[in-house]
Design a protein around this motif. Structure first.
Motif, PDB file in Angstrom:
ATOM      1  N   ASP A   8       0.888  -1.163   0.000  1.00 31.02           N
ATOM      2  CA  ASP A   8       0.000   0.000   0.000  1.00 31.02           C
ATOM      3  C   ASP A   8       0.923   1.209   0.000  1.00 31.02           C
ATOM      4  O   ASP A   8       1.626   1.462   0.992  1.00 31.02           O
ATOM      5  CB  ASP A   8      -0.889  -0.009   1.234  1.00 31.02           C
ATOM      6  CG  ASP A   8      -1.890   1.143   1.259  1.00 31.02           C
ATOM      7  OD1 ASP A   8      -1.699   2.121   0.503  1.00 31.02           O
ATOM      8  OD2 ASP A   8      -2.853   1.069   2.048  1.00 31.02           O
ATOM      9  N   VAL A   9       0.944   1.954  -1.091  1.00 33.52           N
ATOM     10  CA  VAL A   9       1.934   3.026  -1.236  1.00 33.52           C
ATOM     11  C   VAL A   9       1.760   4.138  -0.214  1.00 33.52           C
ATOM     12  O   VAL A   9       2.668   4.959  -0.030  1.00 33.52           O
ATOM     13  CB  VAL A   9       1.939   3.623  -2.664  1.00 33.52           C
ATOM     14  CG1 VAL A   9       2.330   2.565  -3.683  1.00 33.52           C
ATOM     15  CG2 VAL A   9       0.584   4.252  -3.008  1.00 33.52           C
ATOM     16  N   VAL A  10       0.621   4.183   0.461  1.00 33.00           N
ATOM     17  CA  VAL A  10       0.419   5.180   1.509  1.00 33.00           C
ATOM     18  C   VAL A  10       1.308   4.874   2.717  1.00 33.00           C
ATOM     19  O   VAL A  10       1.633   5.776   3.494  1.00 33.00           O
ATOM     20  CB  VAL A  10      -1.071   5.211   1.916  1.00 33.00           C
ATOM     21  CG1 VAL A  10      -1.303   6.069   3.152  1.00 33.00           C
ATOM     22  CG2 VAL A  10      -1.917   5.728   0.754  1.00 33.00           C
ATOM     23  N   ARG A  11       1.720   3.628   2.858  1.00 29.08           N
ATOM     24  CA  ARG A  11       2.536   3.187   3.992  1.00 29.08           C
ATOM     25  C   ARG A  11       4.012   3.217   3.596  1.00 29.08           C
ATOM     26  O   ARG A  11       4.448   2.383   2.798  1.00 29.08           O
ATOM     27  CB  ARG A  11       2.125   1.782   4.418  1.00 29.08           C
ATOM     28  CG  ARG A  11       0.701   1.689   4.942  1.00 29.08           C
ATOM     29  CD  ARG A  11       0.230   0.235   5.020  1.00 29.08           C
ATOM     30  NE  ARG A  11       1.168  -0.598   5.764  1.00 29.08           N
ATOM     31  CZ  ARG A  11       1.139  -0.790   7.078  1.00 29.08           C
ATOM     32  NH1 ARG A  11       0.202  -0.193   7.806  1.00 29.08           N
ATOM     33  NH2 ARG A  11       2.020  -1.568   7.678  1.00 29.08           N
ATOM     34  N   PRO A  12       4.808   4.138   4.131  1.00 27.44           N
ATOM     35  CA  PRO A  12       6.226   4.205   3.762  1.00 27.44           C
ATOM     36  C   PRO A  12       6.955   2.883   3.966  1.00 27.44           C
ATOM     37  O   PRO A  12       7.822   2.508   3.161  1.00 27.44           O
ATOM     38  CB  PRO A  12       6.782   5.300   4.685  1.00 27.44           C
ATOM     39  CG  PRO A  12       5.606   6.137   5.040  1.00 27.44           C
ATOM     40  CD  PRO A  12       4.436   5.203   5.092  1.00 27.44           C
ATOM     41  N   GLU A  13       6.586   2.163   5.034  1.00 23.09           N
ATOM     42  CA  GLU A  13       7.274   0.907   5.317  1.00 23.09           C
ATOM     43  C   GLU A  13       7.032  -0.149   4.239  1.00 23.09           C
ATOM     44  O   GLU A  13       7.875  -1.027   4.017  1.00 23.09           O
ATOM     45  CB  GLU A  13       6.855   0.370   6.694  1.00 23.09           C
ATOM     46  CG  GLU A  13       5.380   0.072   6.859  1.00 23.09           C
ATOM     47  CD  GLU A  13       4.561   1.250   7.386  1.00 23.09           C
ATOM     48  OE1 GLU A  13       3.533   0.993   8.037  1.00 23.09           O
ATOM     49  OE2 GLU A  13       4.956   2.414   7.136  1.00 23.09           O
ATOM     50  N   ASP A  14       5.885  -0.064   3.553  1.00 18.00           N
ATOM     51  CA  ASP A  14       5.621  -1.013   2.468  1.00 18.00           C
ATOM     52  C   ASP A  14       6.558  -0.773   1.289  1.00 18.00           C
ATOM     53  O   ASP A  14       7.031  -1.719   0.647  1.00 18.00           O
ATOM     54  CB  ASP A  14       4.170  -0.898   1.999  1.00 18.00           C
ATOM     55  CG  ASP A  14       3.191  -1.555   2.962  1.00 18.00           C
ATOM     56  OD1 ASP A  14       3.614  -1.930   4.086  1.00 18.00           O
ATOM     57  OD2 ASP A  14       2.008  -1.692   2.606  1.00 18.00           O
ATOM     58  N   LEU A  15       6.838   0.492   0.986  1.00 20.60           N
ATOM     59  CA  LEU A  15       7.776   0.808  -0.093  1.00 20.60           C
ATOM     60  C   LEU A  15       9.187   0.397   0.285  1.00 20.60           C
ATOM     61  O   LEU A  15       9.952  -0.114  -0.551  1.00 20.60           O
ATOM     62  CB  LEU A  15       7.727   2.288  -0.440  1.00 20.60           C
ATOM     63  CG  LEU A  15       6.689   2.768  -1.460  1.00 20.60           C
ATOM     64  CD1 LEU A  15       6.844   2.043  -2.780  1.00 20.60           C
ATOM     65  CD2 LEU A  15       5.270   2.606  -0.951  1.00 20.60           C
TER      66      LEU A  15
END
Length: 253
Positions: A70-77
């Motif tokens: 989910d690109v809204v979550r920095p940790e996912d990127l």
């Protein structure tokens, strides 16, 4: 393309991460890059569709990893980029493709939809830049390819906030380009017009959703057209940067 041709393809072995890869332009990009021998790390929220795509590509010889993103979550990127480095030793290209289009008249006051577009369309791109930049700098090269939109190039009713997020991304990408003239980072903004994707799913007004859907179905481009443009900019020698590409149907006003 034969296996011999694939081995000599400039994209062969290129490590590419793609967000929004479960459908539309992201899915088409994954399919094309896989056939050309790229090593893919695919991110999206709809993990069932993402995993099904990955399994299909692997069945034809593709090298594909999936990461719930989910690109809204920095940790996912950070996890998406980290997976590329862990599996392949590097990341060559980040294709930032995730986006939503909660369009409608400004008079509707759809603050929730506006916030979602700002979070996904703008912050999502910024989160990708923040995650990949340290890796690109450490490697001495890297390429940000971002899906923008012809919205913003031509301002029309009902798309004010959507266009604003896309113009904000266009500004960010140009600033990044000017900050990156040392030859390490390449930046490319791809601005598609009407493309047959699922972008209309985020439009809450049923009448407007059907109107846009009908336009897409009538003359929208196949997502594979945009995928070919993305492959084209990636395959250029690293000292060549294609900063912007606009792709629209010939009949689009």
């Amino acid at each position: 393309m034969t296996s011999t041709d694939t081995a000599t393809d400039p994209l062969h072995g290129t490590v590419v991460a793609v967000t929004g890869a479960s459908s539309g332009i992201g899915e088409a990009t994954a399919r094309l890059l896989s056939t050309r021998g790229a090593k893919l790390v695919l991110g999206a929220r709809r993990t069932d569709r993402l995993d099904a795509l990955a399994a299909e590509l692997r069945s034809t010889g593709g090298t594909v990893t999936t990461v719930p993103t989910d690109v809204v979550r920095p940790e996912d990127l950070v996890r998406l980029v980290g997976t590329a480095v862990e599996n392949h030793g590097r990341l060559d290209v980040l294709v930032g493709n995730a986006g939503i289009s909660a369009i409608g008249p400004l008079a509707d006051g759809d603050t929730a939809g506006w916030t979602s577009m700002i979070d996904v369309n703008l912050r999502g791109v910024l989160n990708g830049i923040a995650a990949a930049m340290p890796v690109f700098r450490r490697q001495g090269r890297g390429h940000f390819v971002t899906t923008v939109s012809t919205s913003g190039l031509k301002i029309v009713p009902n798309q004010g906030v959507y266009a604003a997020t896309k113009n904000a991304v266009r500004t960010v990408m140009e600033a990044l380009r000017q900050e990156s003239t040392d030859g390490v980072i390449r930046t490319t903004s791809i601005s598609p017009g009407f493309v047959r994707t699922e972008l209309t799913d985020s439009i809450t007004d049923p009448g407007l959703r059907e109107q846009i859907r009908a336009t897409m179905d009538s003359f929208g481009l196949d997502p594979a057209v945009v995928a070919r443009a993305i492959a084209f900019v990636i395959e250029q020698p690293h000292d060549v940067e294609i900063g912007e590409l606009t792709i629209r149907p010939t009949v689009q006003g």
